[in-house]
Design an enzyme around this catalytic site. Sequence first.
Site, mmCIF file in Angstrom:
data_model
loop_
_atom_site.group_PDB
_atom_site.id
_atom_site.type_symbol
_atom_site.label_atom_id
_atom_site.label_comp_id
_atom_site.label_asym_id
_atom_site.label_seq_id
_atom_site.Cartn_x
_atom_site.Cartn_y
_atom_site.Cartn_z
ATOM 1 N N ARG A 103 0.814 -1.234 0.000
ATOM 2 C CA ARG A 103 0.000 0.000 0.000
ATOM 3 C C ARG A 103 0.841 1.274 0.000
ATOM 4 N NH1 ARG A 103 -2.831 -2.968 3.784
ATOM 5 N NH2 ARG A 103 -4.593 -4.027 2.833
ATOM 6 N N LYS A 125 2.882 11.841 -10.620
ATOM 7 C CA LYS A 125 1.975 11.026 -11.450
ATOM 8 C C LYS A 125 2.713 9.770 -11.884
ATOM 9 C CE LYS A 125 -1.161 14.181 -13.839
ATOM 10 N NZ LYS A 125 -1.593 14.607 -15.171
ATOM 11 N N GLU A 167 9.568 19.328 -24.664
ATOM 12 C CA GLU A 167 8.965 19.727 -23.379
ATOM 13 C C GLU A 167 9.647 20.992 -22.835
ATOM 14 O OE1 GLU A 167 6.252 18.325 -22.179
ATOM 15 O OE2 GLU A 167 6.208 16.247 -22.873
ATOM 16 N N LYS A 206 7.735 23.265 -13.480
ATOM 17 C CA LYS A 206 6.894 22.100 -13.197
ATOM 18 C C LYS A 206 6.544 22.090 -11.706
ATOM 19 C CE LYS A 206 5.165 17.846 -13.909
ATOM 20 N NZ LYS A 206 5.205 16.656 -14.705
ATOM 21 N N GLU A 216 -4.551 17.998 -10.222
ATOM 22 C CA GLU A 216 -5.130 18.447 -11.494
ATOM 23 C C GLU A 216 -6.631 18.698 -11.381
ATOM 24 O OE1 GLU A 216 -3.210 16.524 -14.803
ATOM 25 O OE2 GLU A 216 -4.733 17.246 -16.188
ATOM 26 N N ARG A 221 -2.662 22.723 -13.479
ATOM 27 C CA ARG A 221 -1.792 21.646 -13.956
ATOM 28 C C ARG A 221 -2.113 21.280 -15.403
ATOM 29 N NH1 ARG A 221 0.578 16.631 -10.368
ATOM 30 N NH2 ARG A 221 1.846 15.768 -12.025
ATOM 31 N N ASN A 225 -0.544 20.771 -20.519
ATOM 32 C CA ASN A 225 -0.960 19.981 -21.682
ATOM 33 C C ASN A 225 -0.962 20.752 -22.985
ATOM 34 O OD1 ASN A 225 -1.294 17.393 -20.683
ATOM 35 N ND2 ASN A 225 -3.252 17.935 -19.750
ATOM 36 N N HIS A 228 -0.667 18.896 -26.152
ATOM 37 C CA HIS A 228 -0.874 17.484 -25.822
ATOM 38 C C HIS A 228 -2.225 16.930 -26.257
ATOM 39 C CE1 HIS A 228 2.797 17.966 -23.579
ATOM 40 N NE2 HIS A 228 2.762 16.731 -23.126
ATOM 41 N N HIS A 232 -1.371 13.837 -28.225
ATOM 42 C CA HIS A 232 -1.801 12.496 -27.811
ATOM 43 C C HIS A 232 -2.620 11.828 -28.902
ATOM 44 C CE1 HIS A 232 -1.404 13.437 -23.235
ATOM 45 N NE2 HIS A 232 -0.317 12.856 -23.704
ATOM 46 N N HIS A 245 7.027 10.797 -28.021
ATOM 47 C CA HIS A 245 6.069 11.705 -27.392
ATOM 48 C C HIS A 245 6.367 13.186 -27.697
ATOM 49 C CE1 HIS A 245 3.416 13.382 -24.379
ATOM 50 N NE2 HIS A 245 4.442 14.035 -23.861
HETATM 51 N N1 LIG Z 1 4.445 10.897 -15.051
HETATM 52 C C1 LIG Z 1 4.437 11.973 -15.801
HETATM 53 O O1 LIG Z 1 4.112 13.071 -15.349
HETATM 54 C C2 LIG Z 1 4.891 11.871 -17.220
HETATM 55 C C3 LIG Z 1 5.114 13.029 -17.981
HETATM 56 C C4 LIG Z 1 5.598 12.890 -19.278
HETATM 57 C C5 LIG Z 1 5.857 11.617 -19.787
HETATM 58 N N2 LIG Z 1 5.616 10.501 -19.033
HETATM 59 C C6 LIG Z 1 5.885 9.147 -19.555
HETATM 60 O O2 LIG Z 1 7.269 9.047 -19.845
HETATM 61 C C7 LIG Z 1 7.453 8.018 -20.821
HETATM 62 C C8 LIG Z 1 8.483 8.466 -21.827
HETATM 63 O O3 LIG Z 1 9.699 8.696 -21.170
HETATM 64 P P1 LIG Z 1 11.081 8.788 -21.966
HETATM 65 O O4 LIG Z 1 10.933 9.668 -23.140
HETATM 66 O O5 LIG Z 1 12.111 9.105 -20.949
HETATM 67 O O6 LIG Z 1 11.243 7.320 -22.578
HETATM 68 P P2 LIG Z 1 12.005 5.993 -22.091
HETATM 69 O O7 LIG Z 1 11.951 5.813 -20.633
HETATM 70 O O8 LIG Z 1 11.496 4.890 -22.949
HETATM 71 O O9 LIG Z 1 13.521 6.301 -22.504
HETATM 72 C C9 LIG Z 1 13.843 6.456 -23.862
HETATM 73 C C10 LIG Z 1 15.037 5.567 -24.275
HETATM 74 O O10 LIG Z 1 16.235 6.104 -23.750
HETATM 75 C C11 LIG Z 1 16.984 5.092 -23.075
HETATM 76 N N3 LIG Z 1 17.761 5.781 -22.046
HETATM 77 C C12 LIG Z 1 17.331 6.266 -20.864
HETATM 78 N N4 LIG Z 1 18.299 6.959 -20.259
HETATM 79 C C13 LIG Z 1 19.387 6.909 -21.065
HETATM 80 C C14 LIG Z 1 20.682 7.456 -20.998
HETATM 81 N N5 LIG Z 1 21.065 8.216 -19.973
HETATM 82 N N6 LIG Z 1 21.540 7.201 -22.028
HETATM 83 C C15 LIG Z 1 21.146 6.456 -23.090
HETATM 84 N N7 LIG Z 1 19.912 5.931 -23.218
HETATM 85 C C16 LIG Z 1 19.048 6.155 -22.220
HETATM 86 C C17 LIG Z 1 15.943 4.121 -22.586
HETATM 87 O O11 LIG Z 1 16.491 2.844 -22.364
HETATM 88 C C18 LIG Z 1 14.952 4.127 -23.744
HETATM 89 O O12 LIG Z 1 15.382 3.255 -24.760
HETATM 90 C C19 LIG Z 1 6.081 7.765 -21.424
HETATM 91 O O13 LIG Z 1 5.615 6.510 -20.982
HETATM 92 C C20 LIG Z 1 5.212 8.876 -20.864
HETATM 93 O O14 LIG Z 1 3.876 8.491 -20.688
HETATM 94 C C21 LIG Z 1 5.155 10.626 -17.772
HETATM 95 ZN ZN LIG Z 2 4.443 15.622 -22.459
#
Ligand SMILES: NC(=O)c1ccc[n+]([C@@H]2O[C@H](COP(=O)([O-])OP(=O)(O)OC[C@H]3O[C@@H](n4cnc5c(N)ncnc54)[C@H](O)[C@@H]3O)[C@@H](O)[C@H]2O)c1
Ligand SMILES: [Zn+2]
Length: 340
Positions: A103, A125, A167, A206, A216, A221, A225, A228, A232, A245
């Site tokens: 939990r 999130k 971003e 942020k 939100e 918040r 978007n 987005h 999306h 993304h």
């Molecule tokens: N929680 C939130 O508020 C929020 C906000 C925006 C996005 N997200 C989520 O984030 C995700 C996307 O994240 P992302 O773009 O970081 O993608 P990701 O985590 O898939 O990373 C992208 C690629 O980079 C590689 N990688 C990571 N760090 C590295 C480094 N230092 N050197 C070399 N390679 C590296 C990873 O292995 C992967 O292949 C999505 O699922 C999205 O929904 C969440």
């Molecule tokens: Zn985003």
Amino acid sequence: MIVEHSRGQYEIQFIPLAELPEALPADAAIITDENVFNLHRHWIKERPALVLPAGEETKDLKSFGHCLEWLAHRAYSRSSAIVALGGGVIGDLAGFVAASYMRGVPYIQVPTTLLAQVDSSVGGKVGVDLPQGKNLAGAFHPPQRVVICIDSLKTLDHRQFVNGMAEVWKYGFIADEELVGELAVMELDASHPQLEAIVRRCVRHKRDIVQADEYETNGIRATLNFGHTVGHAIEQATNYREYLHGEAISIGMVVEALLGERVGLTVPGTHRVVREHLERQGLPVRSEILGNARHLIEVMKRDKKASRGGLAFSLLTKVGECKLVSGIPEAEVESTLGAL
Ligand SMILES: NC(=O)c1ccc[n+]([C@@H]2O[C@H](COP(=O)([O-])OP(=O)(O)OC[C@H]3O[C@@H](n4cnc5c(N)ncnc54)[C@H](O)[C@@H]3O)[C@@H](O)[C@H]2O)c1
Ligand SMILES: [Zn+2]
């Protein structure tokens, strides 16, 4: 930097990568992906670690269950932390695991992509994707700490770096006109001396936004978007295969800036400015999929912010200012998509 939330507060630390191993509790359970593991294996190999395949497919219920069982099998208790070491995929997944195991246990975000450093690691999130859609299961579970190592970005490939820059530009467009001006003359890359200052500035934006609207609920918040709602829809309509993304929201920001102009909210000419900056950054600013306006609108109508009266968007008033607007008629969105 401190983030306050309803259940307490947490710190966002900026440290060199070389200091990361000592900055983390030695007995913490590290959840990471194989790419990141390979970059850190020299210090991780002596610690408890679960290494998952890299990529969005890992952010699913199967990995979620696997992580929970791995923790239970090792008899992890509430007193030991989980470390989410990786990009947003690992941050969202490991954060949701931490929210659910017993939990709720503490976790530390160690974001290693630009996107995760400026966006996903802050704000609490967390979640996973379901076959029916992205981020459909999740929670608000603030981390115990966020540890950012700017020099970890040096190994990111160019496309992933530019993806995160979408971003960064977004913070400028919605809240920081000066940042837009600085980025325009900077040619930021992973070894740029100003990179840390820029990441800190985005994280501060942020932080301020999530502190003002943790769950939100008041529209603040949701301004994050910008780009987005359309972005999306583009990601979904292309099955998450064609665009990363940040790339999809880059196109979305251009569309939504024009939409703002067409409904009379945005200073005329803003969408051209937005497009030129993003294009120069090497981000996509148009897509054939925009021709499929009806389909995109159907997808947008499933957006969490949509209501019966029309679609909702975070729209710019000018570069550096935005506001959440609901009830935008579909016909307006359709003709904007058609105009690009
Ligand atoms: N929680 C939130 O508020 C929020 C906000 C925006 C996005 N997200 C989520 O984030 C995700 C996307 O994240 P992302 O773009 O970081 O993608 P990701 O985590 O898939 O990373 C992208 C690629 O980079 C590689 N990688 C990571 N760090 C590295 C480094 N230092 N050197 C070399 N390679 C590296 C990873 O292995 C992967 O292949 C999505 O699922 C999205 O929904 C969440
Ligand atoms: Zn985003």
